[in-house]
Design a protein around this motif. Structure first.
Motif, PDB file in Angstrom:
ATOM      1  N   GLN A 182      15.495  67.283  -9.876  1.00 28.79           N
ATOM      2  CA  GLN A 182      15.995  66.284  -9.734  1.00 28.79           C
ATOM      3  C   GLN A 182      15.775  65.755  -8.381  1.00 28.79           C
ATOM      4  O   GLN A 182      16.585  67.222  -7.184  1.00 28.79           O
ATOM      5  CB  GLN A 182      17.418  66.386 -10.475  1.00 28.79           C
ATOM      6  CG  GLN A 182      18.739  65.807  -9.570  1.00 28.79           C
ATOM      7  CD  GLN A 182      18.452  64.166 -10.014  1.00 28.79           C
ATOM      8  OE1 GLN A 182      18.203  63.563 -10.706  1.00 28.79           O
ATOM      9  NE2 GLN A 182      18.431  62.990  -9.109  1.00 28.79           N
ATOM     10  N   MET A 183      15.707  65.359  -7.647  1.00 33.30           N
ATOM     11  CA  MET A 183      15.382  65.621  -5.972  1.00 33.30           C
ATOM     12  C   MET A 183      16.160  64.475  -5.277  1.00 33.30           C
ATOM     13  O   MET A 183      16.826  63.027  -5.999  1.00 33.30           O
ATOM     14  CB  MET A 183      13.911  65.455  -5.841  1.00 33.30           C
ATOM     15  CG  MET A 183      12.779  66.018  -6.144  1.00 33.30           C
ATOM     16  SD  MET A 183      10.571  65.385  -5.746  1.00 33.30           S
ATOM     17  CE  MET A 183      10.691  64.170  -6.636  1.00 33.30           C
ATOM     18  N   ASN A 184      17.240  64.837  -4.635  1.00 28.83           N
ATOM     19  CA  ASN A 184      18.308  63.813  -3.952  1.00 28.83           C
ATOM     20  C   ASN A 184      17.845  63.483  -2.266  1.00 28.83           C
ATOM     21  O   ASN A 184      17.159  64.590  -1.693  1.00 28.83           O
ATOM     22  CB  ASN A 184      19.323  64.452  -4.257  1.00 28.83           C
ATOM     23  CG  ASN A 184      20.091  64.415  -5.895  1.00 28.83           C
ATOM     24  OD1 ASN A 184      19.543  63.471  -6.358  1.00 28.83           O
ATOM     25  ND2 ASN A 184      20.625  65.199  -6.042  1.00 28.83           N
ATOM     26  N   SER A 185      18.308  63.151  -1.726  1.00 30.12           N
ATOM     27  CA  SER A 185      18.196  63.326  -0.397  1.00 30.12           C
ATOM     28  C   SER A 185      16.903  63.360  -0.141  1.00 30.12           C
ATOM     29  O   SER A 185      16.115  63.867   1.088  1.00 30.12           O
ATOM     30  CB  SER A 185      18.974  64.160   0.629  1.00 30.12           C
ATOM     31  OG  SER A 185      20.291  63.623   0.197  1.00 30.12           O
ATOM     32  N   LEU A 186      16.007  62.444  -0.805  1.00 34.64           N
ATOM     33  CA  LEU A 186      14.627  62.380  -0.398  1.00 34.64           C
ATOM     34  C   LEU A 186      14.054  61.796   1.182  1.00 34.64           C
ATOM     35  O   LEU A 186      14.680  61.241   1.420  1.00 34.64           O
ATOM     36  CB  LEU A 186      13.386  61.576  -1.121  1.00 34.64           C
ATOM     37  CG  LEU A 186      13.862  62.030  -2.942  1.00 34.64           C
ATOM     38  CD1 LEU A 186      13.309  61.083  -3.795  1.00 34.64           C
ATOM     39  CD2 LEU A 186      12.470  62.595  -3.346  1.00 34.64           C
ATOM     40  N   LYS A 187      12.717  62.262   1.838  1.00 33.64           N
ATOM     41  CA  LYS A 187      12.172  62.484   2.538  1.00 33.64           C
ATOM     42  C   LYS A 187      11.027  61.982   2.879  1.00 33.64           C
ATOM     43  O   LYS A 187      10.197  62.006   1.814  1.00 33.64           O
ATOM     44  CB  LYS A 187      12.708  63.096   3.494  1.00 33.64           C
ATOM     45  CG  LYS A 187      14.129  64.278   3.993  1.00 33.64           C
ATOM     46  CD  LYS A 187      13.660  65.573   4.667  1.00 33.64           C
ATOM     47  CE  LYS A 187      15.512  66.190   4.772  1.00 33.64           C
ATOM     48  NZ  LYS A 187      15.427  67.900   5.565  1.00 33.64           N
ATOM     49  N   PRO A 188      10.193  61.478   3.636  1.00 31.92           N
ATOM     50  CA  PRO A 188       9.167  60.404   3.998  1.00 31.92           C
ATOM     51  C   PRO A 188       7.865  62.247   3.738  1.00 31.92           C
ATOM     52  O   PRO A 188       7.293  62.007   2.949  1.00 31.92           O
ATOM     53  CB  PRO A 188       8.865  60.260   5.253  1.00 31.92           C
ATOM     54  CG  PRO A 188      10.162  59.675   5.525  1.00 31.92           C
ATOM     55  CD  PRO A 188      11.233  60.690   5.254  1.00 31.92           C
ATOM     56  N   GLU A 189       8.943  63.106   4.209  1.00 32.80           N
ATOM     57  CA  GLU A 189       7.871  64.492   4.160  1.00 32.80           C
ATOM     58  C   GLU A 189       7.673  65.265   3.005  1.00 32.80           C
ATOM     59  O   GLU A 189       7.251  65.766   2.591  1.00 32.80           O
ATOM     60  CB  GLU A 189       8.280  65.373   5.567  1.00 32.80           C
ATOM     61  CG  GLU A 189      10.106  66.035   5.067  1.00 32.80           C
ATOM     62  CD  GLU A 189      10.192  65.007   6.179  1.00 32.80           C
ATOM     63  OE1 GLU A 189      10.016  64.036   6.565  1.00 32.80           O
ATOM     64  OE2 GLU A 189      11.234  65.823   6.775  1.00 32.80           O
TER      65      GLU A 189
END
Length: 122
Positions: free
Chosen positions: A81-88
């Protein structure tokens, strides 16, 4: 033995996504599982790992506080589960099964799935 990762896609910065990886061909409940990622032009790096029972987890610094790894042994599946995703976070994400109950080294992984692509737009 096959590992099939899915759930990648295109999300905006700050969004969330859950990756899944289903294992088949054997029972993996005695072995740790993990997630790695490879950004374009870069080497594959560790993201997160979960112990055979699911009771212990370990994260790369880049994932701490934002990603959660879990597993369902009844389904032979590991999740990220991935939250607060960033371009990196943009990368191909790979799941893997280790040869030990709680892997701490990349060399302890002996089965790898094909990647699922994640793109985070700014």
């Amino acid at each position: 033995v096959q590992l099939q990762a899915c759930g990648g896609g295109l999300v905006q910065t700050g969004g969330s996504l859950r990756l899944s990886c289903a294992a088949s061909g054997r029972t993996f409940s005695n072995y740790g599982m993990g997630w790695f990622r490879q950004a374009p032009g870069k080497e594959r790096v560790f993201v997160a790992a979960v112990s055979s029972s699911g009771g212990r987890t370990y994260y790369a610094d880049s994932a701490k506080g934002r990603f959660t790894v879990s597993r369902d042994n009844a389904k032979n599946t590991v999740y990220l589960q991935m939250n607060s995703l960033k371009p990196e976070d943009t990368a191909a994400y790979y799941c893997a099964v280790a040869s030990v109950p709680f892997p701490v080294l990349t060399t302890q992984y002996n089965y790898w799935g094909q990647g699922t692509e994640l793109t985070v737009s700014s």
